[in-house]
Scaffold this motif. Structure first.
Motif, PDB file in Angstrom:
ATOM      1  N   VAL A 153       0.953  -1.132  -0.103  1.00  0.00           N
ATOM      2  CA  VAL A 153      -0.028  -0.068   0.029  1.00  0.00           C
ATOM      3  C   VAL A 153       0.999   1.354  -0.169  1.00  0.00           C
ATOM      4  O   VAL A 153       0.448   2.395  -0.693  1.00  0.00           O
ATOM      5  CB  VAL A 153      -1.112   0.143   1.252  1.00  0.00           C
ATOM      6  CG1 VAL A 153      -1.745   1.283   1.276  1.00  0.00           C
ATOM      7  CG2 VAL A 153      -1.743  -1.139   1.008  1.00  0.00           C
ATOM      8  N   PHE A 154       2.069   1.295   0.452  1.00  0.00           N
ATOM      9  CA  PHE A 154       3.173   2.311   0.476  1.00  0.00           C
ATOM     10  C   PHE A 154       3.862   2.019  -0.901  1.00  0.00           C
ATOM     11  O   PHE A 154       4.712   2.738  -1.077  1.00  0.00           O
ATOM     12  CB  PHE A 154       4.172   2.176   1.543  1.00  0.00           C
ATOM     13  CG  PHE A 154       3.434   2.678   2.944  1.00  0.00           C
ATOM     14  CD1 PHE A 154       3.137   4.013   3.184  1.00  0.00           C
ATOM     15  CD2 PHE A 154       3.401   1.682   4.017  1.00  0.00           C
ATOM     16  CE1 PHE A 154       2.369   4.433   4.218  1.00  0.00           C
ATOM     17  CE2 PHE A 154       2.827   2.270   5.193  1.00  0.00           C
ATOM     18  CZ  PHE A 154       2.471   3.412   5.451  1.00  0.00           C
ATOM     19  N   GLY A 155       3.614   1.065  -1.746  1.00  0.00           N
ATOM     20  CA  GLY A 155       4.395   0.989  -2.714  1.00  0.00           C
ATOM     21  C   GLY A 155       5.624   0.109  -2.865  1.00  0.00           C
ATOM     22  O   GLY A 155       6.494   0.240  -3.415  1.00  0.00           O
ATOM     23  N   LEU A 162      -1.651  -5.368  -9.398  1.00  0.00           N
ATOM     24  CA  LEU A 162      -2.071  -6.616  -8.973  1.00  0.00           C
ATOM     25  C   LEU A 162      -3.308  -6.573  -8.185  1.00  0.00           C
ATOM     26  O   LEU A 162      -3.536  -5.650  -7.235  1.00  0.00           O
ATOM     27  CB  LEU A 162      -0.977  -7.122  -7.845  1.00  0.00           C
ATOM     28  CG  LEU A 162      -1.038  -8.475  -7.349  1.00  0.00           C
ATOM     29  CD1 LEU A 162      -1.261  -9.739  -8.214  1.00  0.00           C
ATOM     30  CD2 LEU A 162      -0.072  -8.890  -6.273  1.00  0.00           C
ATOM     31  N   VAL A 163      -4.212  -7.527  -8.333  1.00  0.00           N
ATOM     32  CA  VAL A 163      -5.664  -7.515  -7.481  1.00  0.00           C
ATOM     33  C   VAL A 163      -5.880  -9.056  -7.221  1.00  0.00           C
ATOM     34  O   VAL A 163      -4.986  -9.767  -7.762  1.00  0.00           O
ATOM     35  CB  VAL A 163      -6.824  -7.150  -8.423  1.00  0.00           C
ATOM     36  CG1 VAL A 163      -6.471  -5.606  -8.800  1.00  0.00           C
ATOM     37  CG2 VAL A 163      -7.080  -7.728  -9.753  1.00  0.00           C
ATOM     38  N   MET A 199      -3.374  -4.465  -0.603  1.00  0.00           N
ATOM     39  CA  MET A 199      -2.753  -5.691   0.340  1.00  0.00           C
ATOM     40  C   MET A 199      -1.457  -5.058   0.766  1.00  0.00           C
ATOM     41  O   MET A 199      -0.847  -4.260   0.191  1.00  0.00           O
ATOM     42  CB  MET A 199      -2.464  -6.707  -0.698  1.00  0.00           C
ATOM     43  CG  MET A 199      -3.993  -7.455  -1.360  1.00  0.00           C
ATOM     44  SD  MET A 199      -3.786  -8.878  -2.232  1.00  0.00           S
ATOM     45  CE  MET A 199      -3.175  -8.018  -3.836  1.00  0.00           C
ATOM     46  N   ARG A 200      -1.165  -5.736   1.600  1.00  0.00           N
ATOM     47  CA  ARG A 200       0.302  -5.600   2.267  1.00  0.00           C
ATOM     48  C   ARG A 200       1.508  -6.143   1.807  1.00  0.00           C
ATOM     49  O   ARG A 200       2.002  -5.940   0.827  1.00  0.00           O
ATOM     50  CB  ARG A 200       0.063  -5.359   3.841  1.00  0.00           C
ATOM     51  CG  ARG A 200      -0.948  -4.512   4.385  1.00  0.00           C
ATOM     52  CD  ARG A 200      -0.624  -3.064   3.999  1.00  0.00           C
ATOM     53  NE  ARG A 200      -1.828  -2.304   4.721  1.00  0.00           N
ATOM     54  CZ  ARG A 200      -1.833  -0.914   4.893  1.00  0.00           C
ATOM     55  NH1 ARG A 200      -0.750  -0.429   4.298  1.00  0.00           N
ATOM     56  NH2 ARG A 200      -2.713  -0.502   5.173  1.00  0.00           N
ATOM     57  N   GLN A 201       1.948  -7.178   2.596  1.00  0.00           N
ATOM     58  CA  GLN A 201       3.057  -7.890   2.065  1.00  0.00           C
ATOM     59  C   GLN A 201       2.651  -8.909   0.865  1.00  0.00           C
ATOM     60  O   GLN A 201       2.701 -10.073   1.022  1.00  0.00           O
ATOM     61  CB  GLN A 201       3.748  -8.724   2.913  1.00  0.00           C
ATOM     62  CG  GLN A 201       4.521  -7.475   3.944  1.00  0.00           C
ATOM     63  CD  GLN A 201       3.726  -6.745   4.826  1.00  0.00           C
ATOM     64  OE1 GLN A 201       2.729  -7.208   5.313  1.00  0.00           O
ATOM     65  NE2 GLN A 201       4.256  -5.636   5.051  1.00  0.00           N
ATOM     66  N   ALA A 202       2.086  -8.395  -0.121  1.00  0.00           N
ATOM     67  CA  ALA A 202       1.422  -9.170  -1.168  1.00  0.00           C
ATOM     68  C   ALA A 202       2.461  -9.603  -2.010  1.00  0.00           C
ATOM     69  O   ALA A 202       2.147 -10.376  -3.090  1.00  0.00           O
ATOM     70  CB  ALA A 202       0.568  -8.155  -2.230  1.00  0.00           C
ATOM     71  N   GLY A 203       3.818  -9.509  -2.034  1.00  0.00           N
ATOM     72  CA  GLY A 203       4.882 -10.217  -2.724  1.00  0.00           C
ATOM     73  C   GLY A 203       4.801 -11.474  -2.404  1.00  0.00           C
ATOM     74  O   GLY A 203       5.105 -12.529  -3.342  1.00  0.00           O
ATOM     75  N   ILE A 204       3.968 -12.094  -1.635  1.00  0.00           N
ATOM     76  CA  ILE A 204       3.751 -13.426  -1.283  1.00  0.00           C
ATOM     77  C   ILE A 204       3.143 -14.102  -2.387  1.00  0.00           C
ATOM     78  O   ILE A 204       3.383 -15.094  -3.107  1.00  0.00           O
ATOM     79  CB  ILE A 204       3.000 -13.844   0.056  1.00  0.00           C
ATOM     80  CG1 ILE A 204       3.736 -13.611   1.096  1.00  0.00           C
ATOM     81  CG2 ILE A 204       2.465 -14.842  -0.103  1.00  0.00           C
ATOM     82  CD1 ILE A 204       4.750 -14.527   1.581  1.00  0.00           C
ATOM     83  N   PRO A 224       8.731  -4.941  -3.244  1.00  0.00           N
ATOM     84  CA  PRO A 224       9.561  -5.217  -4.555  1.00  0.00           C
ATOM     85  C   PRO A 224       9.145  -6.150  -5.484  1.00  0.00           C
ATOM     86  O   PRO A 224       9.276  -5.913  -6.532  1.00  0.00           O
ATOM     87  CB  PRO A 224      11.058  -5.339  -3.974  1.00  0.00           C
ATOM     88  CG  PRO A 224      10.940  -5.783  -2.541  1.00  0.00           C
ATOM     89  CD  PRO A 224       9.566  -5.283  -2.040  1.00  0.00           C
ATOM     90  N   THR A 225       8.498  -7.410  -4.672  1.00  0.00           N
ATOM     91  CA  THR A 225       8.179  -8.502  -5.675  1.00  0.00           C
ATOM     92  C   THR A 225       6.626  -8.054  -6.426  1.00  0.00           C
ATOM     93  O   THR A 225       6.568  -8.255  -7.438  1.00  0.00           O
ATOM     94  CB  THR A 225       8.097  -9.759  -4.739  1.00  0.00           C
ATOM     95  OG1 THR A 225       9.234  -9.799  -3.774  1.00  0.00           O
ATOM     96  CG2 THR A 225       7.862 -10.926  -5.632  1.00  0.00           C
ATOM     97  N   VAL A 226       6.120  -7.390  -5.747  1.00  0.00           N
ATOM     98  CA  VAL A 226       4.895  -6.939  -6.635  1.00  0.00           C
ATOM     99  C   VAL A 226       5.107  -5.800  -7.578  1.00  0.00           C
ATOM    100  O   VAL A 226       4.786  -5.951  -8.616  1.00  0.00           O
ATOM    101  CB  VAL A 226       3.836  -6.071  -5.489  1.00  0.00           C
ATOM    102  CG1 VAL A 226       2.692  -5.548  -6.262  1.00  0.00           C
ATOM    103  CG2 VAL A 226       3.167  -7.014  -4.390  1.00  0.00           C
ATOM    104  N   ASN A 227       6.173  -4.825  -7.131  1.00  0.00           N
ATOM    105  CA  ASN A 227       6.486  -3.959  -8.152  1.00  0.00           C
ATOM    106  C   ASN A 227       7.078  -4.597  -9.419  1.00  0.00           C
ATOM    107  O   ASN A 227       6.797  -4.148 -10.406  1.00  0.00           O
ATOM    108  CB  ASN A 227       7.592  -3.009  -7.631  1.00  0.00           C
ATOM    109  CG  ASN A 227       6.950  -2.107  -6.565  1.00  0.00           C
ATOM    110  OD1 ASN A 227       5.560  -1.936  -6.496  1.00  0.00           O
ATOM    111  ND2 ASN A 227       7.690  -1.583  -5.731  1.00  0.00           N
TER     112      ASN A 227
END
Ligand code: TLP
Length: 346
Positions: free
Chosen positions: A31-33, A56-57, A233-238, A36-39
């Motif tokens: 949510v803070f952008g 990502l949704v 989502m927060r730690q959405a890199g998962i 790194p994995t989501v980016n």
């Protein structure tokens, strides 16, 4: 019993490489952008489909909802197929949450909407009518047997949209299946649309997630709308970690699913009491019908389940089988022998 599950490609389990990537994913607060994995996934996805940005949704449903909310305001109208997933299977979300009015036109058996039907559905500027804002297409088309819409057709609808000042959204839940079936780069199928949502969690076998792609401005607004529907989502890199592996490793194997679907459909055509339109089997979805009065599709599906084969009943006489990662040619042969056995016994 080793169950063969052909109900949907949503049942796919993550590959060992995905599980490994999830385990080692570098994480942050998205949510803070700062994940790194989501980016990385969002950048990859945007490049892959030839758009400026991506988001990502959680699901395909959220991808379509957030896209439509971003294109339209309350009281606006969308034109979409009467068999569109967004119209039938997304709980009326665009109307319920966005106050957006659906205007359906008939889906043709090949998944298209006739351009003249779309044109006729566009509202004139008149105080009595909602304002038409958006056209939605679906590729591949789920209820139309996984039909792939061509780049030429998509360009034709986009041309109409442009001429009439409308936006075009593509529900590309299975867009990579379409690209593989048509043997084109996926960008050919997304080039002319303003936004596309595609699923990581179907044929690409990731456990969760879809991606919306479009212009930078569109995605910035979509990010806000994702927050509105509680999808920040927060730690959405998962999730994204598996999505990256999905994009890197799962597209090249889709042909295997299409081959298995064809093999399945061909054999179904030879089973007494079942019928299938082989000309409609283009990708990984096979719809077929029971031609006898009994058992109905639901009864047949139940009997098959008790023998270790799961197939979805989608109407009184209609069944759907979907091939996917985790289903081998041998599984298809076993599925066919169960199906033939059960049909013989009734
Ligand atoms: N489709 C599911 C069910 O909802 C029917 C399936 O098993 O096929 N667009 C299209 C074209 C889809 O087929 C689906 C899922 C979605 C959107 C929604 O995706 P999710 O399930 O991730 O919300």
């Amino acid at each position: 019993m080793n169950v063969i599950d052909l109900r949907s490609d949503t049942v796919t389990l993550p590959s060992p490489q995905m599980r490994e990537a999830i385990h080692h994913a570098e994480l942050g607060d998205d949510v803070f952008g700062e994940d790194p994995t989501v980016n990385r996934l969002e950048e990859m996805a945007a490049v892959r489909v030839g758009k400026e940005a991506a988001l990502l949704v959680v699901s395909g449903t959220m991808g379509n909802l957030v896209s439509v909310l971003t294109h339209c305001g309350r009281g606006d109208e969308i034109i979409l197929g009467d068999l569109a997933h967004t119209f039938i299977y997304e709980a009326g979300g665009t109307a319920a949450l966005g106050g957006i009015h659906p205007h359906t036109v008939p889906n043709q058996p090949d998944g298209t909407l006739r351009v003249q039907d779309i044109e006729a559905a566009i509202r004139p500027d008149n105080v009595h009518f909602p304002r038409t804002r958006l056209i939605c297409l679906e590729n591949t088309h789920n209820r139309c047997g996984g039909a792939a819409l061509t780049p030429e057709y998509t360009a034709q609808v986009a041309g109409l949209a442009r001429r009439r000042g409308l936006a075009l959204h593509l529900d590309g839940a299975r867009i990579f299946n379409a690209a593989v079936a048509l043997n084109v780069d996926v960008k050919e199928l997304t080039r002319d649309v303003d936004s596309v949502s595609f699923c990581l969690s179907k044929g690409l076998a990731a456990p969760v997630g879809s991606v919306i792609c479009g212009s930078k401005d569109f995605v910035a607004q979509a990010r806000r709308n994702r927050k509105i529907v509680g999808g920040g989502m927060r730690q959405a890199g998962i999730i994204a970690a598996a999505g990256i592996v999905a994009l890197e490793t799962m597209i090249d194997r889709i042909q295997e699913d299409h081959d298995n679907a064809r093999r399945f459909a061909r054999a179904v055509a030879g089973i007494a009491g079942l019928s299938v339109d082989l000309g409609r089997v283009q990708t990984n979805i096979v719809y077929f019908d029971v031609t006898r009065e009994r058992p109905c599709a639901e009864e047949l599906a139940k009997k098959l389940t008790s023998r270790g084969l799961k197939i979805l009943s989608t109407g009184p006489n209609r069944l759907r089988a979907v091939t996917h990662y985790g289903i081998s040619a041998q599984d298809i042969d076993r599925a066919l022998s169960i199906l033939a056995d059960v049909c013989r016994a009734v």
